[in-house]
Design a protein around this motif. Sequence first.
Motif, PDB file in Angstrom:
ATOM      1  N   SER A 124      76.578  28.646   8.563  1.00  0.00           N
ATOM      2  CA  SER A 124      75.856  27.189   8.301  1.00  0.00           C
ATOM      3  C   SER A 124      76.753  25.950   8.585  1.00  0.00           C
ATOM      4  N   THR A 161      73.194  33.022   5.282  1.00  0.00           N
ATOM      5  CA  THR A 161      72.662  31.679   4.459  1.00  0.00           C
ATOM      6  C   THR A 161      72.817  30.593   5.640  1.00  0.00           C
ATOM      7  N   LEU A 207      73.099  24.453   3.305  1.00  0.00           N
ATOM      8  CA  LEU A 207      73.208  23.730   1.836  1.00  0.00           C
ATOM      9  C   LEU A 207      72.253  22.458   1.925  1.00  0.00           C
ATOM     10  N   ALA A 208      72.132  21.816   0.864  1.00  0.00           N
ATOM     11  CA  ALA A 208      71.217  20.576   0.880  1.00  0.00           C
ATOM     12  C   ALA A 208      72.103  19.889  -0.412  1.00  0.00           C
ATOM     13  N   TRP A 212      72.725  22.234  -3.350  1.00  0.00           N
ATOM     14  CA  TRP A 212      71.676  23.093  -3.505  1.00  0.00           C
ATOM     15  C   TRP A 212      71.676  24.275  -2.487  1.00  0.00           C
ATOM     16  N   PHE A 213      71.443  25.699  -2.980  1.00  0.00           N
ATOM     17  CA  PHE A 213      71.396  26.769  -1.771  1.00  0.00           C
ATOM     18  C   PHE A 213      70.496  27.785  -2.418  1.00  0.00           C
ATOM     19  N   SER A 214      69.873  28.445  -1.435  1.00  0.00           N
ATOM     20  CA  SER A 214      68.984  29.633  -1.634  1.00  0.00           C
ATOM     21  C   SER A 214      69.659  30.932  -1.723  1.00  0.00           C
ATOM     22  N   VAL A 247      67.420  29.922  -6.564  1.00  0.00           N
ATOM     23  CA  VAL A 247      67.895  28.745  -6.095  1.00  0.00           C
ATOM     24  C   VAL A 247      69.054  28.227  -6.948  1.00  0.00           C
ATOM     25  N   PRO A 305      67.948  26.032   2.367  1.00  0.00           N
ATOM     26  CA  PRO A 305      67.957  25.587   1.259  1.00  0.00           C
ATOM     27  C   PRO A 305      66.571  24.884   0.722  1.00  0.00           C
ATOM     28  N   TRP A 312      60.468  25.290  -2.098  1.00  0.00           N
ATOM     29  CA  TRP A 312      61.396  26.504  -1.549  1.00  0.00           C
ATOM     30  C   TRP A 312      60.451  27.269  -0.577  1.00  0.00           C
ATOM     31  N   GLN A 333      64.527  24.087   8.544  1.00  0.00           N
ATOM     32  CA  GLN A 333      64.668  23.357   7.541  1.00  0.00           C
ATOM     33  C   GLN A 333      62.963  22.471   7.676  1.00  0.00           C
TER      34      GLN A 333
END
Length: 502
Positions: free
Chosen positions: A89, A139, A142-143, A150-152, A158, A192, A202, A284
């Motif tokens: 990522s 993955t 990130l955000a 934040w990440f999933s 989350v 994310p 999400w 995204q």
Amino acid sequence: MRLACRTAALPTILILPQGPSLAANSSSNGAPTDANWTAMNANRNGTNDAEQSQVGPDNVNQLTKKWVFSIPPASPVKGLDLLQNGSISPPLSVNGTVYIVTSYLRIYALDSTDGSILWSYQAELNGTGLSLSRLTGHTHGLAYYRGDIWFSLPDCSVVGVGAVSGKLDHHIARICADIPGNSGLYDSSGVPPVFHNDVMIWVSSVSEGTDVGRGFVAAYNLTTGTLLWRWFVTPPAGGDHLWDQTSCPLTSCHGNVAAYPGDWGAMGSQNHLSLAGAGPAFGQPAVDERRGIIYVATSQPSPDWNATYRPGPNLYSDSIVALNVTNGKMLWFFQSTPHDLFDFDCGWNVVLGNAFVDGQNRSVVFKGCKNGYLYALDASTGSLLWYFNPPSVKRVGTPNANYVVTDSYDPTQRWIDYPSASVFEQCPGANGSIESDIAFAYKLVFVATYNLCAFGMVTSVDSYGASHWGVRQLEPAVSQANSTIYAVNAATGQVVWSHFLP
């Protein structure tokens, strides 16, 4: 098809030039004007452009390596079926700190001046009782939002971790639990979440085989963690004869492909299991904060190469959709490849920007799909403003992918060259023609196209499982491979320049 991620330990390298310090600039793209990189694709508009004055044509050749951070090797993570090293990522850069996430689900916060670790956070998984496929740490990014990173996670959850403290601030779990109409499995894409005020949005990830789950987009209240709405990409297990009509009623929604009675059929329903479906793509989404709209791209229909159990255009696969952030209602859709037989999803980023089109300053959605077309859509209506068909892209055996040119497709064809089960040729191939993010800056859209045909043979999709994609012996024609990078005028779709890579 998702590209295989690297398993070697990959270093994160920050390169700084000799020259003035970073400075913020005003933006003509409608994107945030600070030079931070706060999302997977730079900002909420997904432009892959953070305007700054630190690096330019006059000093780019003076860039020097400032520091290197070697990502530590992976340690076992409970619940993770495939343990991988490194990271796939892009990093975030926020207020002097660089954030990366590894393929074993650890976030590192690094001081941007010397690469030293400020803190790290290791995520934990709990997939008990959920309809999950084999879990990997795949993955995509990130955000950063409201002071948190934040990440999933692959267990359909989350997390939001304090950007300064490295402590867990938010955890929304079991997002894939008790999904109406689902008979399949969810897997890992690691996209994310995105945000609009107090709403977190999400996107799920589903298999490309016959164990595909019912893909959806979900919105949650950030303060309470409660579910606000879900929007589904496909009908429920077993199908819905009126899916196209009821999911996009003419009074409040419209799209570029006509409703098809019986779209998706019964989805190959066997023993209460559906053998077909689709989900959101792994790019995204873009958020229009002024209008309160989120623009989401979707995946190819599954199984990819055999449509025996999915007649019709297979709405809303291979699409760009506009959803009302408040209630999740679909406002419009644009499908790029109706009845896809080629794995031509619309993965990677959706871009929202401004362009002066036909004498008007418009808000425009830009999107490249694996079929090799770049689209410019009116953000309010979804109407096509222009499309770009790269002259370098070879096209063989993929007629439905040319819908934007021909305005026609075959909704009942079962596979390429049907009814023959002999070796077929597909161009673009399994990797598609646009299989990377696009960028928007300087009134230009930048897109990299790929020429790599493939040969394969259709296989049965009568069995349930992740490996049943409807194809075998899918071999790329590597000797013919090449790429071309294009800069396209955002107002007209005309090529400004191109660069060929043999």
